[in-house]
Motif scaffolding. Structure first.
Motif, PDB file in Angstrom:
ATOM      1  N   GLY A 269       0.832  -1.102   0.237  1.00 36.13           N
ATOM      2  CA  GLY A 269       0.104   0.040  -0.246  1.00 36.13           C
ATOM      3  C   GLY A 269       0.801   1.483  -0.104  1.00 36.13           C
ATOM      4  O   GLY A 269       0.473   2.332  -0.559  1.00 36.13           O
ATOM      5  N   VAL A 270       1.985   1.260   0.709  1.00 33.84           N
ATOM      6  CA  VAL A 270       2.693   2.413   0.701  1.00 33.84           C
ATOM      7  C   VAL A 270       3.392   2.836  -0.513  1.00 33.84           C
ATOM      8  O   VAL A 270       3.548   3.735  -1.209  1.00 33.84           O
ATOM      9  CB  VAL A 270       3.980   2.126   1.981  1.00 33.84           C
ATOM     10  CG1 VAL A 270       5.217   3.343   1.846  1.00 33.84           C
ATOM     11  CG2 VAL A 270       3.114   2.281   3.264  1.00 33.84           C
ATOM     12  N   GLY A 271       3.966   1.472  -1.128  1.00 31.84           N
ATOM     13  CA  GLY A 271       4.660   1.401  -2.465  1.00 31.84           C
ATOM     14  C   GLY A 271       3.810   2.213  -3.581  1.00 31.84           C
ATOM     15  O   GLY A 271       3.919   2.743  -4.230  1.00 31.84           O
ATOM     16  N   ILE A 272       2.559   1.688  -3.509  1.00 32.13           N
ATOM     17  CA  ILE A 272       1.676   2.036  -4.542  1.00 32.13           C
ATOM     18  C   ILE A 272       1.201   3.630  -4.254  1.00 32.13           C
ATOM     19  O   ILE A 272       0.911   4.157  -5.268  1.00 32.13           O
ATOM     20  CB  ILE A 272       0.215   1.321  -4.368  1.00 32.13           C
ATOM     21  CG1 ILE A 272       0.532  -0.224  -4.959  1.00 32.13           C
ATOM     22  CG2 ILE A 272      -0.914   1.805  -5.350  1.00 32.13           C
ATOM     23  CD1 ILE A 272      -0.763  -1.113  -4.520  1.00 32.13           C
ATOM     24  N   TRP A 273       1.042   3.993  -3.133  1.00 32.49           N
ATOM     25  CA  TRP A 273       0.810   5.457  -2.839  1.00 32.49           C
ATOM     26  C   TRP A 273       1.969   6.243  -3.240  1.00 32.49           C
ATOM     27  O   TRP A 273       1.563   7.216  -4.081  1.00 32.49           O
ATOM     28  CB  TRP A 273       0.778   5.589  -1.418  1.00 32.49           C
ATOM     29  CG  TRP A 273       0.733   7.111  -1.066  1.00 32.49           C
ATOM     30  CD1 TRP A 273      -0.252   7.818  -0.870  1.00 32.49           C
ATOM     31  CD2 TRP A 273       1.816   7.795  -0.361  1.00 32.49           C
ATOM     32  NE1 TRP A 273       0.259   9.064  -0.628  1.00 32.49           N
ATOM     33  CE2 TRP A 273       1.376   9.051  -0.445  1.00 32.49           C
ATOM     34  CE3 TRP A 273       3.010   7.572  -0.173  1.00 32.49           C
ATOM     35  CZ2 TRP A 273       2.458  10.102   0.107  1.00 32.49           C
ATOM     36  CZ3 TRP A 273       4.232   8.677   0.324  1.00 32.49           C
ATOM     37  CH2 TRP A 273       3.641   9.823   0.167  1.00 32.49           C
ATOM     38  N   ALA A 274       3.046   5.862  -3.116  1.00 34.43           N
ATOM     39  CA  ALA A 274       4.093   6.420  -3.522  1.00 34.43           C
ATOM     40  C   ALA A 274       4.535   6.546  -5.060  1.00 34.43           C
ATOM     41  O   ALA A 274       4.436   7.928  -5.708  1.00 34.43           O
ATOM     42  CB  ALA A 274       5.415   5.925  -3.048  1.00 34.43           C
ATOM     43  N   LEU A 275       4.040   5.452  -5.825  1.00 29.96           N
ATOM     44  CA  LEU A 275       3.996   5.529  -7.233  1.00 29.96           C
ATOM     45  C   LEU A 275       2.902   6.775  -7.797  1.00 29.96           C
ATOM     46  O   LEU A 275       3.031   7.466  -8.698  1.00 29.96           O
ATOM     47  CB  LEU A 275       3.852   4.320  -7.729  1.00 29.96           C
ATOM     48  CG  LEU A 275       4.882   3.466  -7.813  1.00 29.96           C
ATOM     49  CD1 LEU A 275       4.645   1.950  -8.162  1.00 29.96           C
ATOM     50  CD2 LEU A 275       6.152   3.935  -8.385  1.00 29.96           C
ATOM     51  N   ARG A 276       1.666   6.598  -6.837  1.00 26.89           N
ATOM     52  CA  ARG A 276       0.393   7.430  -7.537  1.00 26.89           C
ATOM     53  C   ARG A 276       0.764   9.015  -6.991  1.00 26.89           C
ATOM     54  O   ARG A 276       0.107   9.801  -7.514  1.00 26.89           O
ATOM     55  CB  ARG A 276      -0.721   7.237  -6.614  1.00 26.89           C
ATOM     56  CG  ARG A 276      -1.031   5.704  -7.542  1.00 26.89           C
ATOM     57  CD  ARG A 276      -2.567   5.113  -6.943  1.00 26.89           C
ATOM     58  NE  ARG A 276      -3.194   4.031  -7.472  1.00 26.89           N
ATOM     59  CZ  ARG A 276      -4.123   3.467  -7.203  1.00 26.89           C
ATOM     60  NH1 ARG A 276      -4.923   4.065  -6.106  1.00 26.89           N
ATOM     61  NH2 ARG A 276      -4.820   2.567  -8.039  1.00 26.89           N
ATOM     62  N   HIS A 277       1.301   9.328  -5.789  1.00 27.02           N
ATOM     63  CA  HIS A 277       1.050  10.529  -5.472  1.00 27.02           C
ATOM     64  C   HIS A 277       2.529  11.275  -5.086  1.00 27.02           C
ATOM     65  O   HIS A 277       2.444  12.500  -5.078  1.00 27.02           O
ATOM     66  CB  HIS A 277       0.658  10.455  -3.935  1.00 27.02           C
ATOM     67  CG  HIS A 277      -0.991   9.808  -4.045  1.00 27.02           C
ATOM     68  ND1 HIS A 277      -1.943  10.647  -4.040  1.00 27.02           N
ATOM     69  CD2 HIS A 277      -1.398   8.584  -3.950  1.00 27.02           C
ATOM     70  CE1 HIS A 277      -3.209   9.804  -4.190  1.00 27.02           C
ATOM     71  NE2 HIS A 277      -2.766   8.599  -4.008  1.00 27.02           N
ATOM     72  N   VAL A 278       3.531  10.538  -5.174  1.00 29.82           N
ATOM     73  CA  VAL A 278       4.995  11.360  -5.055  1.00 29.82           C
ATOM     74  C   VAL A 278       5.593  11.508  -6.428  1.00 29.82           C
ATOM     75  O   VAL A 278       5.804  10.611  -7.182  1.00 29.82           O
ATOM     76  CB  VAL A 278       5.616  10.536  -4.152  1.00 29.82           C
ATOM     77  CG1 VAL A 278       6.972  11.302  -4.100  1.00 29.82           C
ATOM     78  CG2 VAL A 278       5.038  10.382  -2.720  1.00 29.82           C
ATOM     79  N   ASP A 279       5.618  12.688  -6.881  1.00 28.97           N
ATOM     80  CA  ASP A 279       6.051  12.997  -8.157  1.00 28.97           C
ATOM     81  C   ASP A 279       7.654  12.512  -8.476  1.00 28.97           C
ATOM     82  O   ASP A 279       8.491  12.727  -7.338  1.00 28.97           O
ATOM     83  CB  ASP A 279       6.017  14.565  -8.617  1.00 28.97           C
ATOM     84  CG  ASP A 279       4.449  14.909  -8.781  1.00 28.97           C
ATOM     85  OD1 ASP A 279       3.558  13.978  -8.990  1.00 28.97           O
ATOM     86  OD2 ASP A 279       4.358  16.057  -8.254  1.00 28.97           O
ATOM     87  N   GLY A 280       7.958  12.270  -9.594  1.00 29.06           N
ATOM     88  CA  GLY A 280       9.316  12.124 -10.013  1.00 29.06           C
ATOM     89  C   GLY A 280       9.970  10.975  -9.418  1.00 29.06           C
ATOM     90  O   GLY A 280       9.543   9.992  -8.958  1.00 29.06           O
ATOM     91  N   ALA A 281      11.558  10.880  -9.585  1.00 27.48           N
ATOM     92  CA  ALA A 281      12.449  10.069  -8.842  1.00 27.48           C
ATOM     93  C   ALA A 281      11.937   9.545  -7.375  1.00 27.48           C
ATOM     94  O   ALA A 281      12.169   8.492  -6.910  1.00 27.48           O
ATOM     95  CB  ALA A 281      13.764  10.607  -9.095  1.00 27.48           C
ATOM     96  N   ALA A 282      11.648  10.842  -6.820  1.00 29.10           N
ATOM     97  CA  ALA A 282      11.369  10.602  -5.192  1.00 29.10           C
ATOM     98  C   ALA A 282      10.365   9.308  -5.020  1.00 29.10           C
ATOM     99  O   ALA A 282      10.192   8.607  -4.209  1.00 29.10           O
ATOM    100  CB  ALA A 282      10.914  11.644  -4.583  1.00 29.10           C
ATOM    101  N   GLY A 283       9.187   9.382  -5.943  1.00 27.36           N
ATOM    102  CA  GLY A 283       8.248   8.425  -5.812  1.00 27.36           C
ATOM    103  C   GLY A 283       8.587   7.146  -5.993  1.00 27.36           C
ATOM    104  O   GLY A 283       8.338   5.855  -5.438  1.00 27.36           O
ATOM    105  N   ASP A 284       9.543   6.896  -7.160  1.00 28.64           N
ATOM    106  CA  ASP A 284      10.124   5.445  -7.803  1.00 28.64           C
ATOM    107  C   ASP A 284      11.041   5.136  -6.608  1.00 28.64           C
ATOM    108  O   ASP A 284      10.924   3.921  -6.236  1.00 28.64           O
ATOM    109  CB  ASP A 284      10.814   5.763  -8.957  1.00 28.64           C
ATOM    110  CG  ASP A 284      10.113   6.240 -10.236  1.00 28.64           C
ATOM    111  OD1 ASP A 284       8.782   5.982 -10.156  1.00 28.64           O
ATOM    112  OD2 ASP A 284      10.445   6.630 -11.174  1.00 28.64           O
ATOM    113  N   VAL A 285      11.883   5.818  -6.119  1.00 31.54           N
ATOM    114  CA  VAL A 285      12.857   5.500  -5.054  1.00 31.54           C
ATOM    115  C   VAL A 285      11.821   5.050  -3.697  1.00 31.54           C
ATOM    116  O   VAL A 285      12.124   3.972  -2.970  1.00 31.54           O
ATOM    117  CB  VAL A 285      13.562   6.671  -4.426  1.00 31.54           C
ATOM    118  CG1 VAL A 285      14.486   6.250  -3.206  1.00 31.54           C
ATOM    119  CG2 VAL A 285      14.723   6.914  -5.632  1.00 31.54           C
ATOM    120  N   THR A 286      10.886   5.822  -3.161  1.00 34.31           N
ATOM    121  CA  THR A 286      10.085   5.334  -2.045  1.00 34.31           C
ATOM    122  C   THR A 286       9.383   4.075  -2.320  1.00 34.31           C
ATOM    123  O   THR A 286       9.228   2.947  -1.460  1.00 34.31           O
ATOM    124  CB  THR A 286       9.107   6.546  -1.832  1.00 34.31           C
ATOM    125  OG1 THR A 286       9.783   7.839  -1.636  1.00 34.31           O
ATOM    126  CG2 THR A 286       8.257   6.185  -0.386  1.00 34.31           C
TER     127      THR A 286
END
Length: 208
Positions: free
Chosen positions: A101-118
Motif C-alpha cells: 500500500g505504501v509503495g502504490i501510494w508513492a507511485l501514485r502521489h509522489v512525483d518524479g524520482a522520489a516516488g520511484d525511490v520510495t
C-alpha cells in the motif's frame, strides 16, 4: 525490543475483550483470519488512495488488536502448532499489504524520482521483512534457533506506521523515505544476524 513490551501492554489492555470473545464462542482462528482480512482491506484501500492519516490510525489499531487471538487461545487452552502456523502465515499477508500500500501510494502521489525511490524501498522492506521470519522458521525446522535481531515484526510495523502517520499529518515525504531506508537496512542486518546464528549452531553440531 518493542515486541516483548508491546505484547505485555496488549495483554493488559485487551484481556477483557479476549475474555468476552471467548464467552461469545468465537474461535481464535476466526479472529486471526478476520483481523488479517481487515488489515489487508484497510492497507490496500486507504493507503494507495492517499488517506495516510486514516490508514495509519486504522492499521495501528488492527495491529495492536492482533494480540487478541493469542490471548484467546491461552484462555481456552487451545494453543497449538496449527494456531501458531496460521497466525504467522496471516501476518505475512498483513505485512505485505501494508508495504504494498505504501509503495502504490508513492507511485501514485509522489512525483518524479522520489516516488520511484520510495516505492522501491517499500518493495525492499516487503521482501526483507518476509525473509526475517522465514529464517527463524527454517532454523526451527532444523532444530536450531534464530530469534531476535535488530528489526522484528513489531518494530518494523511501528516504524512504518509512525512514518505514514507523520506524512499524513502534513510532514515532508522524505520522512517516510528515510524511515524505509532505515527499515530496509535494519531488516537486512536482522537477516544477517539470524543467518550468522544458524551458521554458528550448525558448525557447533559438526564439531561436536
Amino acid at each position: 525490543m518493542l515486541s516483548s513490551n508491546g505484547r505485555r501492554l496488549a495483554t493488559v489492555l485487551f484481556g477483557p475483550a479476549a475474555r468476552l470473545l471467548v464467552r461469545l464462542g468465537i474461535s481464535p482462528d476466526a479472529v486471526t483470519v478476520a483481523g488479517t482480512a481487515l488489515t489487508v482491506a484497510a492497507a490496500l484501500s486507504l493507503l494507495p488512495t492517499g488517506h495516510l492519516l486514516a490508514g495509519a490510525l486504522t492499521l495501528g489499531a488492527l495491529v495492536v488488536l492482533d494480540n487478541l487471538d493469542g490471548q484467546m487461545a491461552r484462555l481456552t487452552g487451545r494453543e497449538s502448532d496449527w494456531g501458531a502456523f496460521l497466525d504467522s502465515t496471516m501476518d505475512r499477508f498483513a505485512d505485505a499489504a501494508i508495504f504494498a500500500g505504501v509503495g502504490i501510494w508513492a507511485l501514485r502521489h509522489v512525483d518524479g524520482a522520489a516516488g520511484d525511490v520510495t516505492a522501491a524501498l517499500a518493495l525492499s522492506c516487503l521482501v526483507l521483512g518476509s525473509i526475517v521470519p522465514y529464517a527463524k522458521a527454517r532454523a526451527a525446522s532444523l532444530g536450531m534457533t534464530a530469534d531476535g535481531g535488530l528489526a522484528e515484526r513489531a518494530d518494523r510495523l511501528v516504524v512504518i506506521l509512525v512514518a505514514v502517520l507523520l506524512v499524513g499529518l502534513g510532514l515532508p515525504v522524505v520522512i517516510l523515505t528515510v524511515a524505509l531506508v532505515l527499515l530496509a537496512l535494519a531488516s537486512a542486518w536482522t537477516v544477517i544476524q539470524r543467518v550468522s546464528a544458524v551458521h554458528r549452531q550448525s558448525h557447533g553440531r559438526t564439531g561436536a
